[in-house]
Enzyme design. Structure first.
Site, PDB file in Angstrom:
ATOM      1  N   ASN A  43     -55.384  21.838 -58.364  1.00 55.37           N
ATOM      2  CA  ASN A  43     -56.676  22.147 -57.748  1.00 55.37           C
ATOM      3  C   ASN A  43     -56.817  23.636 -57.446  1.00 55.37           C
ATOM      4  OD1 ASN A  43     -57.872  19.635 -57.826  1.00 55.37           O
ATOM      5  ND2 ASN A  43     -57.034  18.987 -55.873  1.00 55.37           N
TER       6      ASN A  43
ATOM      7  N   HIS B 293     -49.744  12.913 -55.357  1.00 54.80           N
ATOM      8  CA  HIS B 293     -51.144  13.141 -55.728  1.00 54.80           C
ATOM      9  C   HIS B 293     -51.348  12.885 -57.214  1.00 54.80           C
ATOM     10  CE1 HIS B 293     -54.513  16.179 -56.713  1.00 54.80           C
ATOM     11  NE2 HIS B 293     -55.043  15.026 -56.341  1.00 54.80           N
TER      12      HIS B 293
ATOM     13  N   LYS C 259     -57.658   9.208 -42.258  1.00 54.73           N
ATOM     14  CA  LYS C 259     -56.241   9.157 -42.615  1.00 54.73           C
ATOM     15  C   LYS C 259     -55.369   9.011 -41.366  1.00 54.73           C
ATOM     16  CE  LYS C 259     -56.560  11.746 -46.960  1.00 54.73           C
ATOM     17  NZ  LYS C 259     -56.253  10.654 -47.891  1.00 54.73           N
TER      18      LYS C 259
ATOM     19  N   GLU D 127     -60.903  11.631 -48.198  1.00 54.26           N
ATOM     20  CA  GLU D 127     -60.295  12.881 -47.719  1.00 54.26           C
ATOM     21  C   GLU D 127     -60.923  13.283 -46.388  1.00 54.26           C
ATOM     22  OE1 GLU D 127     -57.759  15.361 -49.786  1.00 54.26           O
ATOM     23  OE2 GLU D 127     -57.409  13.268 -49.287  1.00 54.26           O
TER      24      GLU D 127
END
Length: 339
Positions: A212, A161, A119, A114
């Site tokens: 989350n 996800h 990315k 992350e």
């Protein structure tokens, strides 16, 4: 041997308006850390050829070991037989770097760290080197990856996800955003369902997505009550395991309000004697442990002391118990309709 609680439905699947089926479609999974091996396992056990890609050999070796161990545990848990486990493992090709993996991919699952810069670099390489029809699913848990991708990739990028361990837990949070089409989102949802997953589609992007964000709210109250001396760490976990957790398996969050009664729920929310925990982005309960290196399972202790047991041993125990729960839930796990 107990039958698995879901079956693959391969007929008629498409992705980016092209046939997507075992034996013809190829999947590249980028990243062999916490999530990549489990995601690769799911596709491989359903007949797809997988390229599992990493940048460092030790990380790739660890990822393949994790994948093989997860398959061994499925055999032990009686949700897979040994021959099927061997066939699944044979469909996974480990690769250093992503160039060879993405060169012939129809679907690319990005499961790299992350980190925005990492990315962004991966998406640039994919846009330059992957086939023009290849779809990209990002496994990001919080980031706005749509702002990181080059324009050439934007129309075939979405968030998918998964949750750890991804080869056991069914939920996948899906986020689609223009210029990606609604049809690509629908195709991705259909593919996830065919893989035995329970995809939910967010109507718009929000940092942290759904689960989350819920966990942040639950954690905020938990940390505050423990730090305030209301309850111990162990007793709080017992309370959750023996009330919220089993009930949520059947009712979720919102249907539970229907059973309580909406009028009572409204009254409870308005109760002036119940004060919400303050927002604390660095609770002492966490900060103190991090400062002394008690990081959880990986370091041998966190909120609990794991008595010298290895992370792999603890993971196996966790996963074995999860398989027991998932088998008991059967189809309710992947098709959790309201009762």
């Amino acid at each position: 041997m107990t039958a698995p609680f879901h079956k693959f439905r391969p007929s008629g699947l498409t992705l980016n308006a092209r046939e997507f089926a075992p034996g013809s479609a190829r999947v590249a999974v980028l990243g062999a850390g916490v999530m990549g091996p489990g995601i690769a396992l799911v596709f491989a056990e359903h007949g797809f050829q997988i390229d599992l890609c990493e940048v460092r050999q030790p990380a790739l070796d660890a990822g393949m070991t994790s994948l093989a161990d997860a398959l061994d545990l499925k055999v032990q848990a009686q949700v897979c037989d040994a021959a099927a486990a061997r066939a699944t493992l044979a469909r996974v090709t480990p690769r250093i770097g992503i160039a060879d993996g993405i060169a012939h991919a129809d679907l690319i699952v990005e499961a790299v760290p992350e980190d925005r810069n990492i990315k962004r670099a991966v998406y640039t390489q994919v846009a330059d080197a992957a086939p023009s029809h290849a779809v990209v699913w990002s496994n990001t848990s919080t980031l706005d990856v749509f702002s990181l991708a080059p324009p050439a990739l934007a129309h075939r990028l979405l968030v998918a996800h998964w949750f750890a361990p991804p080869h056991i837990l069914p939920l996948v949070e899906v986020v689609c955003q223009e210029p990606a089409s609604d049809s690509l989102c629908d195709e991705s949802v259909s593919l996830l369902r065919a893989l035995g997953k329970a995809p939910v589609v967010l109507e718009k992007f929000v940092p942290g997505f759904v689960i989350n964000r819920l966990l942040r709210a639950l954690g905020r109250e938990s940390f505050d009550m423990i730090e305030s001396g209301v309850i111990s760490i162990a007793d709080l976990d017992v309370a959750v395991r023996t009330s919220l957790a089993p009930r949520m398996q059947i009712l979720g969050v919102m249907q539970r309000y229907d059973y309580t009664g909406l009028h009572l729920s409204l009254r409870n929310l308005a109760d002036p004697d119940i004060v919400d925990a303050p927002v604390n982005r660095s609770p002492a309960l966490l900060q103190d442990r991090v400062d002394r290196g008690a990081l959880g399972v990986a370091s041998g202790s966190g909120f609990y002391d794991y008595g010298g047991r290895s992370a792999l041993e603890l993971q196996r125990e966790r996963d074995l118990r999860l398989w027991q729960v998932m088998r008991a839930l059967a189809e309710h796990a992947t098709d959790p309709k309201p009762i």
